[in-house]
Design a protein around this motif. Structure first.
Motif, PDB file in Angstrom:
ATOM      1  N   THR A  98      12.185 -14.543  -2.080  1.00 29.11           N
ATOM      2  CA  THR A  98      11.998 -13.555  -1.020  1.00 29.11           C
ATOM      3  C   THR A  98      10.850 -12.618  -1.381  1.00 29.11           C
ATOM      4  O   THR A  98      10.796 -12.091  -2.488  1.00 29.11           O
ATOM      5  N   ILE A  99       9.932 -12.434  -0.440  1.00 31.63           N
ATOM      6  CA  ILE A  99       8.803 -11.512  -0.605  1.00 31.63           C
ATOM      7  C   ILE A  99       8.811 -10.592   0.605  1.00 31.63           C
ATOM      8  O   ILE A  99       8.883 -11.076   1.747  1.00 31.63           O
ATOM      9  N   PHE A 100       8.756  -9.299   0.380  1.00 29.76           N
ATOM     10  CA  PHE A 100       8.817  -8.394   1.527  1.00 29.76           C
ATOM     11  C   PHE A 100       7.777  -7.279   1.429  1.00 29.76           C
ATOM     12  O   PHE A 100       7.232  -7.000   0.364  1.00 29.76           O
ATOM     13  N   LEU A 147      17.245  -1.423  -2.937  1.00 29.32           N
ATOM     14  CA  LEU A 147      18.183  -2.465  -2.533  1.00 29.32           C
ATOM     15  C   LEU A 147      17.780  -3.807  -3.122  1.00 29.32           C
ATOM     16  O   LEU A 147      18.616  -4.555  -3.655  1.00 29.32           O
ATOM     17  N   ALA A 148      16.498  -4.117  -3.070  1.00 29.55           N
ATOM     18  CA  ALA A 148      16.004  -5.369  -3.641  1.00 29.55           C
ATOM     19  C   ALA A 148      16.264  -5.420  -5.140  1.00 29.55           C
ATOM     20  O   ALA A 148      16.642  -6.467  -5.685  1.00 29.55           O
ATOM     21  N   ALA A 149      16.085  -4.292  -5.822  1.00 28.80           N
ATOM     22  CA  ALA A 149      16.323  -4.247  -7.268  1.00 28.80           C
ATOM     23  C   ALA A 149      17.781  -4.538  -7.599  1.00 28.80           C
ATOM     24  O   ALA A 149      18.085  -5.211  -8.593  1.00 28.80           O
ATOM     25  N   GLU A 150      18.693  -4.044  -6.769  1.00 28.39           N
ATOM     26  CA  GLU A 150      20.116  -4.310  -6.997  1.00 28.39           C
ATOM     27  C   GLU A 150      20.421  -5.803  -6.866  1.00 28.39           C
ATOM     28  O   GLU A 150      21.151  -6.375  -7.681  1.00 28.39           O
ATOM     29  N   VAL A 182      13.315 -11.785  -5.814  1.00 27.07           N
ATOM     30  CA  VAL A 182      12.762 -10.975  -4.725  1.00 27.07           C
ATOM     31  C   VAL A 182      11.622 -10.123  -5.255  1.00 27.07           C
ATOM     32  O   VAL A 182      11.709  -9.549  -6.345  1.00 27.07           O
ATOM     33  N   THR A 183      10.549 -10.051  -4.493  1.00 26.81           N
ATOM     34  CA  THR A 183       9.348  -9.317  -4.899  1.00 26.81           C
ATOM     35  C   THR A 183       8.892  -8.419  -3.762  1.00 26.81           C
ATOM     36  O   THR A 183       8.849  -8.840  -2.603  1.00 26.81           O
ATOM     37  N   ALA A 184       8.537  -7.196  -4.111  1.00 24.44           N
ATOM     38  CA  ALA A 184       7.988  -6.255  -3.137  1.00 24.44           C
ATOM     39  C   ALA A 184       6.474  -6.183  -3.295  1.00 24.44           C
ATOM     40  O   ALA A 184       5.969  -6.083  -4.408  1.00 24.44           O
ATOM     41  N   GLY A 224       8.256 -21.208  -9.663  1.00 22.02           N
ATOM     42  CA  GLY A 224       9.111 -20.459 -10.562  1.00 22.02           C
ATOM     43  C   GLY A 224       9.308 -19.032 -10.090  1.00 22.02           C
ATOM     44  O   GLY A 224       8.690 -18.574  -9.131  1.00 22.02           O
ATOM     45  N   PRO A 225      10.193 -18.290 -10.762  1.00 21.37           N
ATOM     46  CA  PRO A 225      10.469 -16.910 -10.363  1.00 21.37           C
ATOM     47  C   PRO A 225       9.273 -15.992 -10.585  1.00 21.37           C
ATOM     48  O   PRO A 225       8.418 -16.250 -11.434  1.00 21.37           O
TER      49      PRO A 225
END
Length: 206
Positions: free
Chosen positions: A28-30, A74-77, A86-88, A152-153
């Protein structure tokens, strides 16, 4: 846009995606924003900010800024508790097709100036010595593509996406004057703080 609508889209909307990512295990990228660095006062040249420079100060940000900060938390949680990849991506000041004065106000001055001179209207920019870090929508799309193609992550939870350095508003004005038909209708006046915020709201992402 109402505060509630901003929260529905920015926090609940992201929460729905993260919950799906937790169950189906996809990357997920947001979209985040340089606004999470807080309401910092700067001179004509804002200092460069690295990803670890977040300094959230309750009460000093807009609803939009607070929603972006909350979405990152929220993403960090989800990343820490559920191992969601997940990456911001934090963007500096943006410009491109569709950014309008009606929705974005003075933050859309580059787009608005191009549209006005093309329509034969005179434009006056004040405070053109002020520097800010602008990034084009097309480059933002390119950043998303590069992140999505990585195998990869993600190595880091957050990445700054900017124009490389803070440039004066005059530099963008000269480009409009030289490249856009009717660009000479853009008149520029010296000074800083073109947003008229008292020196707040300008960034340079490192």
């Amino acid at each position: 846009i109402s505060p509630l609508r901003q929260m529905e889209v920015g926090i609940l909307g992201l929460g729905n995606i993260l919950e799906l990512a937790r169950n189906r295990r996809f990357k997920t990228i947001f979209c985040s924003s340089g606004a999470v660095y807080g309401w910092r006062r700067s001179g004509l040249s804002p200092p460069p900010l690295r990803e670890d420079a977040v300094n959230y100060s309750p009460g000093s940000l807009s609803i939009y800024d607070s929603v972006k900060f909350a979405s990152e938390r929220l993403a960090a949680e989800y990343r820490d508790r559920f191992d969601v990849d997940v990456t911001a991506l934090r963007f500096s000041a943006t410009f491109g097709l569709g950014k309008s004065m009606e929705i974005h106000g003075p933050q859309s001055l580059i787009n608005s100036a191009i549209e006005d001179v093309l329509a034969g209207r005179d434009v006056i920019w004040r405070g053109v010595s002020q520097r800010n870090d602008f990034v084009y929508y097309g480059d933002i799309a390119g950043a998303f593509l590069k992140m999505s193609e990585k195998h990869g992550p993600s190595r880091h939870p957050v990445y700054n996406i900017g124009g490389g350095k803070a440039r004066s508003l005059r530099a963008y004005g000269k480009a409009i004057q030289e490249q856009v038909p009717g660009g000479t209708r853009l008149i520029m006046e010296d000074g800083g703080d073109y947003l008229e915020t008292g020196g707040f709201g300008y960034v340079q992402l490192d």
